[in-house]
Scaffold this motif. Structure first.
Motif, mmCIF file in Angstrom:
data_model
loop_
_atom_site.group_PDB
_atom_site.id
_atom_site.type_symbol
_atom_site.label_atom_id
_atom_site.label_comp_id
_atom_site.label_asym_id
_atom_site.label_seq_id
_atom_site.Cartn_x
_atom_site.Cartn_y
_atom_site.Cartn_z
ATOM 1 N N LYS A 252 0.930 -1.265 0.003
ATOM 2 C CA LYS A 252 0.116 0.037 0.020
ATOM 3 C C LYS A 252 0.758 1.243 -0.011
ATOM 4 C CE LYS A 252 -3.589 -2.103 2.767
ATOM 5 N NZ LYS A 252 -4.300 -2.103 3.990
ATOM 6 N N LEU B 279 -4.554 0.201 -6.563
ATOM 7 C CA LEU B 279 -5.223 0.740 -5.418
ATOM 8 C C LEU B 279 -6.322 1.627 -5.920
ATOM 9 C CD1 LEU B 279 -2.439 1.470 -3.017
ATOM 10 C CD2 LEU B 279 -3.823 -0.540 -3.040
ATOM 11 N N ASP C 278 -8.224 -1.809 -2.081
ATOM 12 C CA ASP C 278 -7.310 -2.416 -1.104
ATOM 13 C C ASP C 278 -6.700 -3.654 -1.740
ATOM 14 O OD1 ASP C 278 -6.134 -2.496 1.371
ATOM 15 O OD2 ASP C 278 -8.028 -3.133 2.244
#
Length: 82
Positions: free
Chosen positions: A46, A76, A81
């Motif tokens: 992330k 993303l 996610d």
């Protein structure tokens, strides 16, 4: 034909699992969170801190290197996610 700034779901799974395995075997982790190695690898993904290179071998023998920062951004944006 094959985008250099996109990842398949299989590549994302492979990236996270390979990085989790590295962390599990003692590789330095670039995020300071509590949790298991998979959670740490997901957080690195992330934050775009994955120290890996993705190379695709095409059917014609050509090798393409994926721009991982752009590919993670696109993943993303599209999927939200990991």
């Amino acid at each position: 034909m094959f985008p250099k700034d996109r990842l398949t779901r299989f590549e994302v799974a492979r990236i996270i699992s390979a990085r989790a395995l590295q962390i599990e075997f003692g590789a330095p982790c670039f995020v300071n969170i509590k949790g298991n190695s998979i959670q740490k690898a997901k957080e690195e993904f992330k934050r775009k801190l994955i120290p890996l290179t993705v190379r695709r071998r095409l059917p014609n023998g050509e090798v393409i290197e994926v721009d991982l920062d752009k590919a993670i951004d696109n993943w993303l944006k599209e999927h939200g996610d990991v």
